[in-house]
Design a protein around this motif. Structure first.
Motif, PDB file in Angstrom:
ATOM      1  N   ARG A  76      41.713  49.714  40.489  1.00 17.78           N
ATOM      2  CA  ARG A  76      40.945  50.963  40.650  1.00 17.78           C
ATOM      3  C   ARG A  76      41.047  51.549  42.052  1.00 17.78           C
ATOM      4  NH1 ARG A  76      35.011  50.259  38.040  1.00 17.78           N
ATOM      5  NH2 ARG A  76      35.524  48.938  36.269  1.00 17.78           N
ATOM      6  N   ASP A  77      41.685  50.812  42.956  1.00 21.66           N
ATOM      7  CA  ASP A  77      41.833  51.229  44.351  1.00 21.66           C
ATOM      8  C   ASP A  77      40.461  51.422  45.020  1.00 21.66           C
ATOM      9  OD1 ASP A  77      43.283  51.792  46.653  1.00 21.66           O
ATOM     10  OD2 ASP A  77      43.355  53.943  46.232  1.00 21.66           O
ATOM     11  N   VAL A  78      39.602  50.413  44.841  1.00 26.42           N
ATOM     12  CA  VAL A  78      38.282  50.403  45.472  1.00 26.42           C
ATOM     13  C   VAL A  78      38.063  49.029  46.094  1.00 26.42           C
ATOM     14  CG1 VAL A  78      37.297  52.108  43.878  1.00 26.42           C
ATOM     15  CG2 VAL A  78      37.104  49.670  43.352  1.00 26.42           C
ATOM     16  N   LYS A  79      36.971  48.863  46.805  1.00 25.88           N
ATOM     17  CA  LYS A  79      36.614  47.578  47.401  1.00 25.88           C
ATOM     18  C   LYS A  79      35.995  46.671  46.338  1.00 25.88           C
ATOM     19  CE  LYS A  79      37.629  48.743  51.630  1.00 25.88           C
ATOM     20  NZ  LYS A  79      38.702  48.133  52.359  1.00 25.88           N
ATOM     21  N   ILE A  81      37.325  40.266  39.601  1.00 21.96           N
ATOM     22  CA  ILE A  81      36.743  41.300  40.468  1.00 21.96           C
ATOM     23  C   ILE A  81      37.797  41.834  41.424  1.00 21.96           C
ATOM     24  CG2 ILE A  81      35.108  41.716  42.359  1.00 21.96           C
ATOM     25  CD1 ILE A  81      33.244  39.656  40.891  1.00 21.96           C
ATOM     26  N   LYS A  82      38.532  40.945  42.057  1.00 20.89           N
ATOM     27  CA  LYS A  82      39.572  41.363  43.008  1.00 20.89           C
ATOM     28  C   LYS A  82      40.676  42.152  42.314  1.00 20.89           C
ATOM     29  CE  LYS A  82      38.854  37.778  46.436  1.00 20.89           C
ATOM     30  NZ  LYS A  82      39.486  36.701  47.212  1.00 20.89           N
ATOM     31  N   ARG A  83      41.109  41.689  41.139  1.00 17.76           N
ATOM     32  CA  ARG A  83      42.158  42.387  40.399  1.00 17.76           C
ATOM     33  C   ARG A  83      41.677  43.776  39.976  1.00 17.76           C
ATOM     34  NH1 ARG A  83      43.292  39.106  35.849  1.00 17.76           N
ATOM     35  NH2 ARG A  83      44.348  37.706  37.277  1.00 17.76           N
TER      36      ARG A  83
END
Length: 69
Positions: A46-49, A39-41
């Motif tokens: 995607r440059d999102v949270k 999820i973090k990767r």
């Protein structure tokens, strides 16, 4: 993962009124470490949270369940 966002109404005088109802509610769950890492990767790529990745996945699941799979 999820952050709390609130609506704030600005008056014409430039003063900020008290926050109203939250737009989202914070929710915590437990996930396997490899899933959290993915999820973090994915969020970085995607440059999102990270919570946006989780929200998207849950919405897709809701859609599939609503269609009867």
């Amino acid at each position: 993962m999820t952050t709390l966002q609130t609506e704030v109404h600005k008056s014409t005088s430039g003063e900020v009124d008290k926050p109203t109802t939250p737009l989202v509610r914070k929710y915590t769950t437990h996930l396997p470490p490899e899933m959290v890492k993915w999820i973090k990767r994915e969020a970085v790529e995607r440059d999102v949270k990270d919570y946006q990745i989780v929200e998207e996945a849950i919405r897709e699941l809701q859609f599939k369940v609503a269609l009867g799979r």
